[in-house]
Design a protein around this motif. Structure first.
Motif, PDB file in Angstrom:
ATOM      1  N   GLY A  36       9.179   2.094  -3.227  1.00  0.00           N
ATOM      2  CA  GLY A  36       8.692   3.575  -3.700  1.00  0.00           C
ATOM      3  C   GLY A  36       7.126   3.280  -2.374  1.00  0.00           C
ATOM      4  O   GLY A  36       6.100   4.347  -2.011  1.00  0.00           O
ATOM      5  N   THR A  40      10.454   6.070  -1.103  1.00  0.00           N
ATOM      6  CA  THR A  40      10.021   7.056  -2.096  1.00  0.00           C
ATOM      7  C   THR A  40      11.029   6.995  -2.860  1.00  0.00           C
ATOM      8  O   THR A  40      12.332   7.543  -2.833  1.00  0.00           O
ATOM      9  N   CYS A  41      10.519   7.568  -4.394  1.00  0.00           N
ATOM     10  CA  CYS A  41      11.754   7.655  -5.264  1.00  0.00           C
ATOM     11  C   CYS A  41      12.039   8.876  -5.390  1.00  0.00           C
ATOM     12  O   CYS A  41      13.476   8.815  -5.006  1.00  0.00           O
ATOM     13  N   PHE A 118       8.434   6.251 -12.299  1.00  0.00           N
ATOM     14  CA  PHE A 118       7.714   7.216 -11.098  1.00  0.00           C
ATOM     15  C   PHE A 118       7.119   8.473 -12.402  1.00  0.00           C
ATOM     16  O   PHE A 118       6.363   9.297 -11.033  1.00  0.00           O
TER      17      PHE A 118
END
Length: 121
Positions: A36, A40-41, A118
């Motif tokens: 995260g 990042t997602c 997310f």
């Protein structure tokens, strides 16, 4: 040629080909850990989907995998699904793992839980 193409042996018998998912020895060499912050997602999803497509298991996370328990290939599909689920678990940080880990999960279930974390906050 499909995922289960047969190859003739010198004895004339056929043996099923090995599904590409079985050739992955360490998914972490291909998909970095979703934390995260550094990863990042959106980056993780792109990498994961790229590998899932390349190893012919995208249907395990996009919802198109047939779930017919009476199908002759059901056992093999669920075995492959368990491998994809292991890939997901192996490529998320401990904090996210604790939030998505479940004893009765499929790869699609875990994928959906990550999506909720997310994108549906």
């Amino acid at each position: 040629m499909g995922d289960t193409a047969d190859f003739s042996t010198s004895s004339g018998k056929t043996t099923p080909s090995l599904h590409p998912v079985y050739t992955v020895t360490n998914i972490q060499n291909k998909v970095r850990t979703l934390d995260g912050t550094k990863v990042t997602c959106s980056s993780w999803v792109k990498l994961f989907q790229l590998n899932a497509r390349g190893y012919k298991v995208l249907d395990h996370i996009d919802g198109t995998l047939p779930q017919l328990e009476d199908d002759a290939d059901y056992g093999t599909r669920m075995e492959i699904d368990a491998i994809v689920l292991q890939w997901i678990y192996a490529t998320v940080s401990d904090a996210y793992l604790a939030r998505i880990l479940d004893n009765e999960s499929t790869a699609l279930d875990a994928w959906g839980r990550l999506k909720k974390i997310f994108f549906e906050q």
